[in-house]
Scaffold this motif. Sequence first.
Motif, PDB file in Angstrom:
ATOM      1  N   GLN A  55       0.850  -1.187   0.000  1.00  0.00           N
ATOM      2  CA  GLN A  55       0.000   0.000   0.000  1.00  0.00           C
ATOM      3  C   GLN A  55       0.885   1.237   0.000  1.00  0.00           C
ATOM      4  O   GLN A  55       1.841   1.338   0.775  1.00  0.00           O
ATOM      5  N   THR A  57       0.906   5.756  -0.922  1.00  0.00           N
ATOM      6  CA  THR A  57       0.182   6.978  -1.247  1.00  0.00           C
ATOM      7  C   THR A  57       0.785   7.504  -2.534  1.00  0.00           C
ATOM      8  O   THR A  57       2.003   7.625  -2.650  1.00  0.00           O
ATOM      9  N   ARG A  59       0.268  10.393  -5.722  1.00  0.00           N
ATOM     10  CA  ARG A  59      -0.429  11.579  -6.232  1.00  0.00           C
ATOM     11  C   ARG A  59      -0.538  11.463  -7.745  1.00  0.00           C
ATOM     12  O   ARG A  59       0.457  11.291  -8.441  1.00  0.00           O
TER      13      ARG A  59
END
Length: 95
Positions: A55, A57, A59
């Motif tokens: 997992q 993050t 953008r």
Amino acid sequence: MAIIRKKLSDLHVSEERVAEIANMPDEDIDYSDIPELDEAWFAKAELRMPVTKEQVTLRLDVDILRFFKAQGKGYQTRINAVLRAYVDAMKKGEA
């Protein structure tokens, strides 16, 4: 049973058909199109463990994310597939 219901609902099978399938006795299931798995098959079989995912993050440009989300469920899987195709193509170019 919940997994079966989820898979069938992904295929847009009606709730009535899901219930019918779930309540079908085993002896009514037609397995005639499934080949027997004999010793020869198992001799050639190889164990493949699933690839783990991490997992993160990330953008993304708004239009990119909207494009993938507009295609429905599984947009993250599709994004991963596009990235996989790019990585594989780049690796082939290195050879």
